[in-house]
Write a protein that holds these residues in place. Structure first.
Motif, PDB file in Angstrom:
ATOM      1  N   ASN A 120       0.810  -1.216   0.000  1.00  0.00           N
ATOM      2  CA  ASN A 120       0.000   0.000   0.000  1.00  0.00           C
ATOM      3  C   ASN A 120       0.843   1.266   0.000  1.00  0.00           C
ATOM      4  O   ASN A 120       0.323   2.344  -0.245  1.00  0.00           O
ATOM      5  CB  ASN A 120      -0.917   0.027   1.224  1.00  0.00           C
ATOM      6  CG  ASN A 120      -2.084  -0.934   1.065  1.00  0.00           C
ATOM      7  OD1 ASN A 120      -2.420  -1.309  -0.045  1.00  0.00           O
ATOM      8  ND2 ASN A 120      -2.678  -1.348   2.171  1.00  0.00           N
TER       9      ASN A 120
ATOM     10  N   ASP B  26       2.988  -3.489  -7.599  1.00  0.00           N
ATOM     11  CA  ASP B  26       2.082  -2.483  -8.135  1.00  0.00           C
ATOM     12  C   ASP B  26       1.933  -2.644  -9.644  1.00  0.00           C
ATOM     13  O   ASP B  26       0.816  -2.561 -10.182  1.00  0.00           O
ATOM     14  CB  ASP B  26       2.600  -1.090  -7.780  1.00  0.00           C
ATOM     15  CG  ASP B  26       1.686   0.006  -8.295  1.00  0.00           C
ATOM     16  OD1 ASP B  26       0.560   0.137  -7.779  1.00  0.00           O
ATOM     17  OD2 ASP B  26       2.096   0.735  -9.222  1.00  0.00           O
TER      18      ASP B  26
ATOM     19  N   TYR C 125      -0.124  -5.782 -10.346  1.00  0.00           N
ATOM     20  CA  TYR C 125      -1.551  -5.567 -10.073  1.00  0.00           C
ATOM     21  C   TYR C 125      -2.217  -4.825 -11.226  1.00  0.00           C
ATOM     22  O   TYR C 125      -3.339  -5.168 -11.643  1.00  0.00           O
ATOM     23  CB  TYR C 125      -1.706  -4.795  -8.771  1.00  0.00           C
ATOM     24  CG  TYR C 125      -3.142  -4.444  -8.434  1.00  0.00           C
ATOM     25  CD1 TYR C 125      -4.006  -5.394  -7.895  1.00  0.00           C
ATOM     26  CD2 TYR C 125      -3.631  -3.158  -8.655  1.00  0.00           C
ATOM     27  CE1 TYR C 125      -5.319  -5.082  -7.585  1.00  0.00           C
ATOM     28  CE2 TYR C 125      -4.945  -2.833  -8.352  1.00  0.00           C
ATOM     29  CZ  TYR C 125      -5.785  -3.799  -7.816  1.00  0.00           C
ATOM     30  OH  TYR C 125      -7.086  -3.481  -7.519  1.00  0.00           O
ATOM     31  N   ASN C 126      -1.541  -3.819 -11.769  1.00  0.00           N
ATOM     32  CA  ASN C 126      -2.105  -3.088 -12.907  1.00  0.00           C
ATOM     33  C   ASN C 126      -2.220  -3.983 -14.134  1.00  0.00           C
ATOM     34  O   ASN C 126      -3.179  -3.854 -14.915  1.00  0.00           O
ATOM     35  CB  ASN C 126      -1.243  -1.869 -13.214  1.00  0.00           C
ATOM     36  CG  ASN C 126      -1.270  -0.842 -12.093  1.00  0.00           C
ATOM     37  OD1 ASN C 126      -2.263  -0.730 -11.371  1.00  0.00           O
ATOM     38  ND2 ASN C 126      -0.186  -0.103 -11.941  1.00  0.00           N
TER      39      ASN C 126
ATOM     40  N   VAL D 215      -5.312  -6.060 -13.637  1.00  0.00           N
ATOM     41  CA  VAL D 215      -6.528  -5.270 -13.861  1.00  0.00           C
ATOM     42  C   VAL D 215      -6.755  -5.061 -15.353  1.00  0.00           C
ATOM     43  O   VAL D 215      -7.894  -5.191 -15.857  1.00  0.00           O
ATOM     44  CB  VAL D 215      -6.419  -3.930 -13.120  1.00  0.00           C
ATOM     45  CG1 VAL D 215      -7.582  -3.011 -13.496  1.00  0.00           C
ATOM     46  CG2 VAL D 215      -6.396  -4.146 -11.614  1.00  0.00           C
TER      47      VAL D 215
ATOM     48  N   PRO E  13      -7.512  -6.589  -4.215  1.00  0.00           N
ATOM     49  CA  PRO E  13      -6.587  -5.596  -3.652  1.00  0.00           C
ATOM     50  C   PRO E  13      -6.136  -6.015  -2.260  1.00  0.00           C
ATOM     51  O   PRO E  13      -6.711  -6.901  -1.636  1.00  0.00           O
ATOM     52  CB  PRO E  13      -7.440  -4.323  -3.608  1.00  0.00           C
ATOM     53  CG  PRO E  13      -8.846  -4.826  -3.485  1.00  0.00           C
ATOM     54  CD  PRO E  13      -8.901  -6.115  -4.259  1.00  0.00           C
ATOM     55  N   HIS E  14      -5.091  -5.330  -1.786  1.00  0.00           N
ATOM     56  CA  HIS E  14      -4.581  -5.622  -0.451  1.00  0.00           C
ATOM     57  C   HIS E  14      -5.602  -5.193   0.585  1.00  0.00           C
ATOM     58  O   HIS E  14      -6.067  -4.055   0.602  1.00  0.00           O
ATOM     59  CB  HIS E  14      -3.254  -4.900  -0.220  1.00  0.00           C
ATOM     60  CG  HIS E  14      -2.642  -5.170   1.108  1.00  0.00           C
ATOM     61  ND1 HIS E  14      -2.051  -6.370   1.416  1.00  0.00           N
ATOM     62  CD2 HIS E  14      -2.531  -4.395   2.220  1.00  0.00           C
ATOM     63  CE1 HIS E  14      -1.601  -6.338   2.649  1.00  0.00           C
ATOM     64  NE2 HIS E  14      -1.873  -5.143   3.162  1.00  0.00           N
ATOM     65  N   LYS E  15      -5.993  -6.116   1.453  1.00  0.00           N
ATOM     66  CA  LYS E  15      -7.012  -5.846   2.450  1.00  0.00           C
ATOM     67  C   LYS E  15      -6.431  -5.014   3.580  1.00  0.00           C
ATOM     68  O   LYS E  15      -5.411  -5.360   4.164  1.00  0.00           O
ATOM     69  CB  LYS E  15      -7.575  -7.159   3.002  1.00  0.00           C
ATOM     70  CG  LYS E  15      -8.697  -6.954   4.003  1.00  0.00           C
ATOM     71  CD  LYS E  15      -9.218  -8.297   4.509  1.00  0.00           C
ATOM     72  CE  LYS E  15     -10.325  -8.099   5.521  1.00  0.00           C
ATOM     73  NZ  LYS E  15     -10.838  -9.394   6.033  1.00  0.00           N
TER      74      LYS E  15
END
Length: 667
Positions: free
Chosen positions: A27, A634, A637-638, A641, A656-658
């Motif tokens: 995050n 990061d 993750y993109n 998505v 996502p990261h909780k």
């Protein structure tokens, strides 16, 4: 948020910083914190139409001449980070022969006479008894027997008996002097040794652990703990060392001292030498224990005393003084109860407290003994014991020091709240003792004291014996009020090697197939097997091939040495340009590996660094490592998505990261 993150350098414990950064790197956008606001290479700078991914840049800190008030001045020069890393990583190792020659400059001379003082314990008498005992045992057998038996004494009883019996039949004749002094079995030798006057009663202690307060199912009311005198055990281990490998004087000096060159360059050793009476020397002691078991189901917990006056940490510097006793209750139902942990904690505190009281009794005046000096001569000297380290792994350290959980720290106070990036203040011994006193004596403030102890990371029902049994045995640094002075440091194995390697491995293994496909993974694993096969790299010390590993994406079955080697092998597996990786994660991955290697090199204790250089390596190096890993995650993750946007029917949306509900409870 970012101002609080930059204040993390005020945290006392670097391992807490590393753990927090590793936990929340997903995050935290760390890749811009070392760049100015007008830097066009910032990822969030709108001057660039299409910013490229980047990682933190660490400038080189060069110490200047200190000003008149004594404060250290540091100037930042715009030198490339690659150059500064190379200079720090390629620093020359300390040569053992050079240090031995330097220690020949001073020689410890003989004391003017036998020291007679009521406060000084005489161990010379014990050494004389030991020498006499060894001489009597040596006379039981012939020199040929000892030359043949001593190289075999670590083998099994069957192998020893077979070798001794056949050697006696083949090489010796009956009715000769050698026949009667050459034993044919290990049992006959030990039966003969029992006839010699026993020595171990001279240096044995017995302590009774009272368990009457616990209602055990087995009905056990007490345990007997027998242990060898730890002072005598330290002397036995010290006599095994080379005289020029032992440090008796501090080498720390100057306005800008260097660290990492050995125990003689540390603040702990420097202040310990200043705390002993004139004419005496420091007996640097380390105390540790750990549970172990065999394939036959036998389990034990040996307690070892170590010599910390030397820089080597092999088995010759350790002496086992005893084994931790345990109650006969060992059923799965008993281990599942909270009572088992309470009993285990109580037994450890009682046994370790008994050992510490032996050192504490002579922590002011010391002991007299005989040791070899730099010329190899046996000289009498007075040694004053000081506790330097208690090297325990994470579970043992959490239990013994009375910490609340695995994320607690006795160096700094954790802040209560959602954010983990607030600056913390250091722990102090006096408030902790006061809170324990209030919590145990009861009263209207007992509940508040227990809550504050939990908030600061301490278990209110577990008081470590170091707070009650030791005071003069500690090495207390001036101006620093640690809870456990110079003792509670998490081990390098779990706190650095395993933690860094696991973070890198989990990041690589968690990449999607769009970022790192299956064929690329198989190619990288084949490169790893080739490197570990012996034809590419070899250990620089032993010149042996490294143990073969199966994959860079898994840590199953890897030892600490394997993990350390894997971090250095990973640079060769990826190559100088990491051409097999995606172009947007090449630079972050290589940057992460370079800084991780520098962390291991600096923590090895084989090179010297200044305080400013250590701040660059550790304080900022942790941020670079986890900032690079965050940049890789990061980007991945993109990619996930974007792939889900193109193919919504065939792929699921990435999670996502909780965010944890509460920071303290989440860890």
């Amino acid at each position: 948020m970012w101002a609080a993150l930059l204040r993390m350098e005020s945290w006392t414990c670097p391992l807490c910083r590393a753990r927090v950064l590793g936990k929340f790197a997903v995050n935290a956008h760390l890749r811009n914190i070392w760049k100015s606001a007008d830097d066009v290479t910032r990822c969030d700078n709108m001057i660039q139409p299409q910013p490229q991914p980047c990682v933190p840049l660490i400038p080189t800190c060069v110490p200047l001449i200190p000003p008149a008030d004594g404060a250290a001045a540091v100037v930042t020069q715009a030198i490339p980070a690659r150059t500064s890393l190379a200079n720090l990583a390629r620093r020359q190792r300390n040569d053992a022969q050079t240090w031995r020659q330097m220690r020949q400059a001073y020689t410890i001379t003989q004391l003017p006479g036998r020291v007679h003082d009521d406060g000084i314990r005489d161990l010379i008498r014990v050494q004389d008894a030991w020498d006499a005992y060894r001489a009597n045992v040596r006379e039981l057998a012939s020199p040929q027997f000892w030359n043949f038996f001593l190289p075999l004494h670590t083998l099994s009883t069957t192998a020893i008996d077979l070798a001794l019996g056949n050697a006696k039949k083949v090489f010796l004749q009956r009715n000769t002097a050698e026949w009667g002094t050459f034993f044919s079995s290990r049992r006959k030798l030990f039966d003969k040794i029992k006839t010699v006057r026993d020595f171990w009663e001279e240096c044995m202690h017995t302590y009774i652990v009272d368990l009457s307060q616990f209602d055990l199912a087995s009905g056990t009311k007490c345990l007997t703990f027998k242990f060898i005198d730890p002072l005598w055990g330290w002397l036995v281990a010290a006599r095994r060392q080379h005289p020029l490998d032992m440090h008796w004087k501090s080498a720390m000096s100057g306005m800008n001292p260097s660290y990492g060159g050995g125990v003689q360059y540390g603040k702990c050793f420097h202040h310990a030498c200043r705390s002993v009476p004139p004419g005496t020397y420091v007996m640097a002691v380390s105390l540790h224990w750990d549970g172990t078991s065999t394939h036959r189901g036998l389990a034990s917990t040996p307690i070892c005393v170590g010599v910390s006056n030397c820089n080597n940490s092999d088995t010759s510097t350790q002496f086992c003084v005893g084994y931790m006793p345990k109650v006969p209750d060992d059923s799965p139902e008993y281990r599942a109860q909270p009572l088992s942990t309470r009993v285990k904690f109580y037994i450890r505190q009682q046994c370790i407290g008994a050992i510490l009281r032996v050192f504490e009794s002579v922590a002011e005046k010391g002991i007299t003994c005989r040791l070899r000096n730099q010329l190899g001569l046996q000289v009498q000297r007075v040694l004053v014991p000081r506790l330097f380290a208690m090297n325990l792994d994470q579970p043992e350290a959490q239990l013994f020091f009375g910490m609340l959980n695995r994320c607690s720290c006795s160096k700094c106070i954790r802040r209560k709240g959602y954010s983990a990036f607030r600056s913390s203040r250091p722990q102090s011994q006096a408030p902790i003792l006061r809170l324990y006193h209030i919590a145990q004596n009861g009263g209207r403030n007992a509940t508040k004291a227990q809550e504050k102890l939990r908030r600061w990371g301490f278990h209110p029902d577990r008081v470590c014996c170091l707070l009650t049994e030791c005071d003069k045995f500690f090495v207390k640094l001036p101006g620093v009020h640690e809870v456990f002075p110079c003792v509670d440091y998490r081990d390098r194995l779990h706190g650095l090697i395993i933690f860094i390697h696991r973070s890198i491995t989990n990041t690589l293994d968690g990449l999607s197939k769009q970022t790192l496909g299956g064929p690329t993974r198989r190619i990288l694993d084949r490169r790893l097997k080739y490197i570990c096969g012996g034809s590419f790299l070899r250990d620089p010390v032993t010149q042996r091939a490294f143990r073969s590993q199966q994959s860079i994406f898994s840590e199953v079955g890897m030892t600490a040495t394997d993990r350390k080697c894997a971090i250095f092998h990973l640079a060769h597996v990826l190559g100088p340009g990491a051409e097999l990786l995606h172009q947007n994660i090449r630079t972050p991955m290589l940057t992460c590996i370079a800084h991780a290697q520098l962390l291991l090199i600096a923590a090895s204790g084989a090179r010297m660094y200044t305080k400013q250089e250590l701040e660059v390596i550790f304080d900022r190096g942790y941020k670079v490592v986890f900032g690079s890993l965050q940049a890789i995650r990061d980007f991945d993750y993109n990619v996930r998505v974007e792939h889900h946007t193109r193919y919504p029917d065939t792929t699921s949306a990435p999670l996502p990261h909780k965010r944890p509900s509460r920071f303290n409870n989440a860890l």
